[in-house]
Design an enzyme around this catalytic site. Sequence first.
Site, short mmCIF file in Angstrom:
data_model
loop_
_atom_site.label_atom_id
_atom_site.label_comp_id
_atom_site.label_asym_id
_atom_site.label_seq_id
_atom_site.Cartn_x
_atom_site.Cartn_y
_atom_site.Cartn_z
N CYS A 11 40.16 40.31 38.84
CA CYS A 11 39.79 40.22 40.25
C CYS A 11 38.55 41.07 40.45
O CYS A 11 38.61 42.30 40.39
CB CYS A 11 40.94 40.72 41.13
SG CYS A 11 40.57 40.64 42.90
N GLU B 16 36.89 33.79 42.46
CA GLU B 16 36.79 33.61 41.02
C GLU B 16 35.67 32.60 40.76
O GLU B 16 35.37 31.76 41.61
CB GLU B 16 38.11 33.11 40.41
CG GLU B 16 39.15 34.20 40.19
CD GLU B 16 38.74 35.23 39.15
OE1 GLU B 16 37.70 35.03 38.48
OE2 GLU B 16 39.46 36.22 39.00
#
Length: 345
Positions: free
Chosen positions: A2, A127
């Site tokens: 992340c 992402e």
Amino acid sequence: MCGRTACSLAADNLRRACAYRDRRGQHRQPEWVRQERYQPSYNKGPQSSGPVLLSRRHLQQDADSSERVLMDMRWGLVPSWFKQDNPSKLQFNTSNCRSDTMLSKSSYKGALLKGKRCVVLADGFYEWQQQSGGKQPYFIYFPQTKDAMDKETEGDEEWKGWRLLTMAGIFDSWKPPGEGEMLYTYTIITVDASKDVSFIHHRQVRAGKGLAGMPAILDGDEAIRKWLDFAEVPTQEAVKLIQPTENIVFHPVSTFVNNIRNNTPECVAPIELGAKKEVKATPNNKVMLGWLKSSQEGSPQKKEKDLPKWTSEFIHSPSPKKTSADVLQRWLGKQGQPAAKKHKA
């Protein structure tokens, strides 16, 4: 992993969105600590600060451990034992913590065994998918209800706005040698991603290391309660909560978000991939549209007709058979604790 998040709610609304029930069943909102430091953002990266939930007992020894507080902390854990005079001298990246090594690496083990567990709050995280023409960013978040709009309401009414993504984290406090202010920092725990999410990473994974990682998401207040209440829920029980989840949705966003300096609703606004493609409306489409229209005061606004349409996919396939949770179970066995039963997808 992340590497970028968004958390755009104003401080008061963020507090309302984190309402919970304490040990006595009373409806409460977490108290802000150092609220003046919090800055909403559509584009948060490591070394920036962000909001986390933690037990009040970490700050007040005689407090009920089920009570929660909100605090703005820096992303990227600095261990309390770090001896240098400047946290930037830390030689390794601590923005993410792999679940299968968090009980062995000294950067995290000490804090975790002391109960320094927190919940990192975000609208969602980004992402990037590697493609021939570059990287395509995606925004990933909880499914939303039709009422999920950031609306100003009076009093302590139940929050009907955007459902925040709640990610498991570890925090620590570090004080520089001599005089200096205490620095609170956190790391986001990552787990093996489901196959549907791993397609976004589109990269070769090292043998034996599982699928590409994603944040460990705590889905529901019971999971959040157990993770935060370190006085009632020991580490050996809490780590059983660290599992992959399929209860998330995603959509592609503009490469505008690639530049960390860009901080407007355009970062999370959905885009249509491919030209002249018919896009079907979904409930999440309308929710995101309402959310963007009613974003925090002072942020650049976009009219509804200017926002692109998009599709959003539910992630519903089973979790990988071998996950980083297996490593945790082996560790629990070594501690003389019974291993948790495997969750069925």
